[in-house]
Design a protein around this motif. Structure first.
Motif, PDB file in Angstrom:
ATOM      1  N   UNK A 176       3.762  10.426   3.421  1.00 12.18           N
ATOM      2  CA  UNK A 176       3.389   9.297   5.008  1.00 12.18           C
ATOM      3  C   UNK A 176       1.697  10.222   5.696  1.00 12.18           C
ATOM      4  N   UNK A 177       1.399   9.694   5.330  1.00  5.98           N
ATOM      5  CA  UNK A 177       0.537  10.120   6.048  1.00  5.98           C
ATOM      6  C   UNK A 177       0.114   9.726   7.895  1.00  5.98           C
ATOM      7  N   UNK A 327       4.861   1.258   6.401  1.00  5.09           N
ATOM      8  CA  UNK A 327       6.025   1.214   6.977  1.00  5.09           C
ATOM      9  C   UNK A 327       7.315   1.157   6.556  1.00  5.09           C
ATOM     10  N   UNK A 328       7.844   0.233   6.213  1.00  3.91           N
ATOM     11  CA  UNK A 328       9.029  -0.310   5.825  1.00  3.91           C
ATOM     12  C   UNK A 328       9.393   1.621   4.060  1.00  3.91           C
ATOM     13  N   UNK A 329       9.124   1.885   3.791  1.00  3.09           N
ATOM     14  CA  UNK A 329       9.265   3.476   3.097  1.00  3.09           C
ATOM     15  C   UNK A 329       9.188   4.232   3.917  1.00  3.09           C
ATOM     16  N   UNK A 330       8.432   3.709   5.089  1.00  2.50           N
ATOM     17  CA  UNK A 330       8.939   5.469   5.485  1.00  2.50           C
ATOM     18  C   UNK A 330       9.479   4.893   6.646  1.00  2.50           C
ATOM     19  N   UNK A 331      10.029   4.420   7.003  1.00  2.15           N
ATOM     20  CA  UNK A 331      11.350   3.871   7.635  1.00  2.15           C
ATOM     21  C   UNK A 331      13.205   4.611   7.065  1.00  2.15           C
ATOM     22  N   UNK A 535      13.296  -2.841  12.665  1.00  3.25           N
ATOM     23  CA  UNK A 535      11.591  -1.585  12.069  1.00  3.25           C
ATOM     24  C   UNK A 535      11.757  -2.423  10.261  1.00  3.25           C
ATOM     25  N   UNK A 536      12.752  -2.609  10.313  1.00  2.78           N
ATOM     26  CA  UNK A 536      12.863  -2.756   8.924  1.00  2.78           C
ATOM     27  C   UNK A 536      12.394  -4.364   8.511  1.00  2.78           C
ATOM     28  N   UNK A 570      11.842   4.463  16.994  1.00  4.39           N
ATOM     29  CA  UNK A 570      11.840   3.980  15.600  1.00  4.39           C
ATOM     30  C   UNK A 570      13.485   5.200  14.800  1.00  4.39           C
ATOM     31  N   UNK A 571      14.705   4.378  14.725  1.00  4.19           N
ATOM     32  CA  UNK A 571      15.487   5.075  13.842  1.00  4.19           C
ATOM     33  C   UNK A 571      16.612   5.845  14.391  1.00  4.19           C
ATOM     34  N   UNK A 572      16.254   6.062  16.245  1.00  2.15           N
ATOM     35  CA  UNK A 572      17.108   6.910  17.263  1.00  2.15           C
ATOM     36  C   UNK A 572      18.507   6.436  17.400  1.00  2.15           C
ATOM     37  N   UNK A 573      18.598   4.864  18.033  1.00  4.48           N
ATOM     38  CA  UNK A 573      20.063   4.784  17.107  1.00  4.48           C
ATOM     39  C   UNK A 573      20.680   5.185  16.321  1.00  4.48           C
TER      40      UNK A 573
END
Length: 626
Positions: A176-177, A327-331, A535-536, A570-573
């Motif tokens: 993920x660049x 972005x979806x794959x990175x998430x 995010x997803x 993102x993904x913090x919670x």
């Protein structure tokens, strides 16, 4: 193995408690009204910042560990445990010494661990760091193949499993660049480096020299961050403009009072406390610190400000990660990395929704039986206690349920006023491996936490949360490499899991404690669902507002704040809520597996001794499948 060159800060999750927490509590408590009535009827009838391990400095020579002078990995070594221990020791020395801030917070006396040379550096941060990390990880994974797990001790088998997982995850991040983001509103380096500098301990004159040299490295490091942000903008992946504005405001506040800055006052206090320094030496160091701050550190923050302001009009996405090309794959990668859960996003989404229904049903049942329970929580007897008294109460209360751990001290400190708007409600700074007795918990007074809310927050950060987990684990595990393997889903999940349990120590009745815990879990589940939705699933601000309005939220300003915070982190919670769910489910599975012998104490001891790990490995060792 870590993303950013900063030691472990374990955070309390950030809520908009002062604005919406009580409206949510009210909504949950109003059994028989609206959606809650329908939900109940339907049910009844039928979810440190820590130092970079794979730093760029090591990645330039990935054979360094593989070709060690201790012949690690050579087939001629017959004692597998001896060889593996030597390999881990060399790996730890190499990685712990990669940047000074990490080393200082990891070890008080590095020479006792064979570390006599180190760089007074924050490390490196460039767009190709993930690829270099992946190359380094691949090299170490190749070396690990030479160790037969069956020939290792149980502790080394566990470490081998965790190390394999951690390195495999590092490899996955190379795909993920320019997606990684070191600047985030509450956990970004711009808000955390200042606190860690303020807490940097001076044991001797060398510590002062190291600290001042570290300050002079900030301009170089921030220049790399600025170059990275420019590269992100060129790739069309720059942060939302409102996130950039928040970070710019943080930097402005940090540099707003240079003469009376807290990095001046804390340095003066710490240097004055060193008795082996003469008054003239103390004064010389203090003048040097002031000069470096004014001539190098504050300009570095100003450079960051100027860069973000220049780039803010190049934002192309003001919403979630899924709106970026990959972005979806990175998430998906980020969620697995943050939570330590191997479940799919869809599975996590369903599990979160199902648990929320269970919690809401429990709330409705408890209130139907006793409508006066909310008043009991509001009048909790713990309210008049100071933070120090609350920590003492918690420490005594957990002694009957949790394993005994070493004596240690904890100091309650308060976030500097200049940083109150940007830091978490509370956080714990992990203590060095060789000095577990001294610990610090910071409280952000601007959040207005008091009474029961402060009590459970201190349970999250202190006993039996982060402080207890960290001190206990490192008192029973003698492998320092484990301190460099970050699993926030485990650490934050554990702290959330025991925070909800801590209501039972507050003097509330059993039913009132269950009510408060279920209510708090339901609140967290809303944030977790929104994180996935934004995010997803691509939720807009309107979508997010519609979701929260279902649960009684209509304040447009608050809903925008929630949306922007989740977009920026993102993904913090999820590391809090999914981590909590993983512990919750693992506990239930252990009960089912051992119905006649299960005890909570045995469960706590088991998961604490295994320590931070991905949940698939934790589950295998707890349930005896490994």
């Amino acid at each position: 193995m870590y993303k950013y060159p900063v030691p472990a800060m374990r955070h309390c999750y950030f809520h908009f408690h002062r604005k919406i927490r009580f409206s949510l509590c009210l909504a949950l408590f109003l059994i028989g009204l609206g959606i809650f009535c329908a939900a109940v009827c339907n049910c009844a009838d039928s979810d440190t910042w820590i130092a970079q391990f794979l730093t760029e400095d090591q990645q330039t020579s990935p054979d360094a560990v593989h070709n060690s002078d201790s012949a690690i990995g050579q087939t001629s070594i017959t004692d597998a445990d001896t060889a593996f221990d030597a390999f881990l020791s060399k790996l730890f020395r190499q990685e712990a010494s990669a940047n000074l801030l990490n080393l200082h917070y990891t070890l008080e006396n590095p020479s006792a661990y064979g570390i006599t040379e180190y760089q007074a550096s924050l490390g490196s941060y460039t767009s190709d760091s993930p690829k270099k990390a992946a190359a380094f990880a691949e090299n170490i994974l190749t070396t690990l193949l030479q160790f037969d797990s069956e020939n290792l001790s149980s502790e080394n088998q566990l470490t081998l499993d965790i190390l394999n997982d951690h390195l495999t995850q590092a490899k996955a991040g190379a795909d993920f660049y320019c997606y990684d983001e070191p600047l985030t509103p509450t956990t970004g380096l711009q808000s955390q480096i200042p606190i860690l500098l303020a807490e940097y301990t001076f044991h001797n004159q060398q510590d002062i020299s190291d600290y001042l040299e570290l300050l002079t490295d900030i301009p170089r490091y921030f220049s790399q961050i600025c170059a990275y942000e420019e590269e992100k903008a060129a790739a069309g992946r720059f942060m939302p403009s409102y996130t950039a504005r928040t970070i710019v405001d943080q930097c402005h506040d940090f540099t707003s009072n240079p003469k009376q800055h807290y990095l001046v006052t804390t340095f003066n206090q710490k240097s004055a406390a060193l008795t082996d320094l003469s008054k003239n030496e103390q004064l010389a160091y203090q003048e040097q610190n002031q000069a470096i701050l004014e001539q190098e550190v504050f300009p570095a923050f100003n450079l960051l400000t100027d860069t973000l302001e220049k780039l803010s009009d190049r934002t192309i996405n003001e919403a979630g990660l899924c709106h970026f090309p990959e972005g979806t794959k990175y998430y998906e990668y980020l969620v697995q990395d943050c939570t330590g859960s191997s479940d799919s996003i869809d599975s996590l989404k369903k599990r979160t929704a199902n648990q929320r229904k269970e919690d809401l049903l429990l709330i409705s049942q408890l209130l139907e039986q006793n409508p006066d329970l909310p008043a009991e929580s509001e009048n909790c007897a713990i309210a008049p206690q100071s933070p120090e008294e609350m920590l003492a109460t918690l420490r005594d209360a957990i002694s009957e349920e949790f394993p005994v751990f070493p004596e240690c001290n904890v100091t309650v400190k308060y976030v500097n006023e200049a940083m109150e708007d940007y830091l978490s409600p509370a956080f714990y700074l992990t203590s060095p491996l060789d000095h577990l007795t001294e610990n610090a918990i910071y409280i952000n007074q601007k959040n207005g936490y008091e009474g029961l809310r402060l009590f459970t927050t201190l349970a999250h950060e202190g006993f039996p949360g982060h402080l207890y987990q960290n001190v206990y684990f490192h008192s029973v595990c003698d492998l320092p490499i484990r301190s460099l393997l970050s699993y926030p889903g485990y650490t934050e999940g554990w702290a959330t899991f025991v925070e909800l349990h801590s209501y039972t120590y507050s003097g509330l009745s059993a039913d009132a404690a269950r009510l408060c815990a279920a209510n708090q879990a339901a609140i967290l589940s809303l944030y977790a669902t929104a994180d996935i939705g934004i995010h997803y699933d691509g939720w807009t601000l309107d979508d997010t507002a519609t979701f929260f309005s279902t649960y009684g939220f209509t304040d447009e300003e608050v809903l925008r704040d929630i949306f922007e915070l989740i977009v920026g982190e993102p993904a913090n919670y999820l590391k809090y809520y999914i981590g909590y769910l993983e512990f919750h489910d693992l506990q239930e599975d252990m009960k089912k597996q051992n119905p006649d012998t299960y005890t909570d104490s045995a469960f706590y001891e088991k998961v604490l001794e295994i320590g931070p790990a991905p949940f698939k490995i934790l589950r295998a060792y707890v349930l005896g499948n490994r």
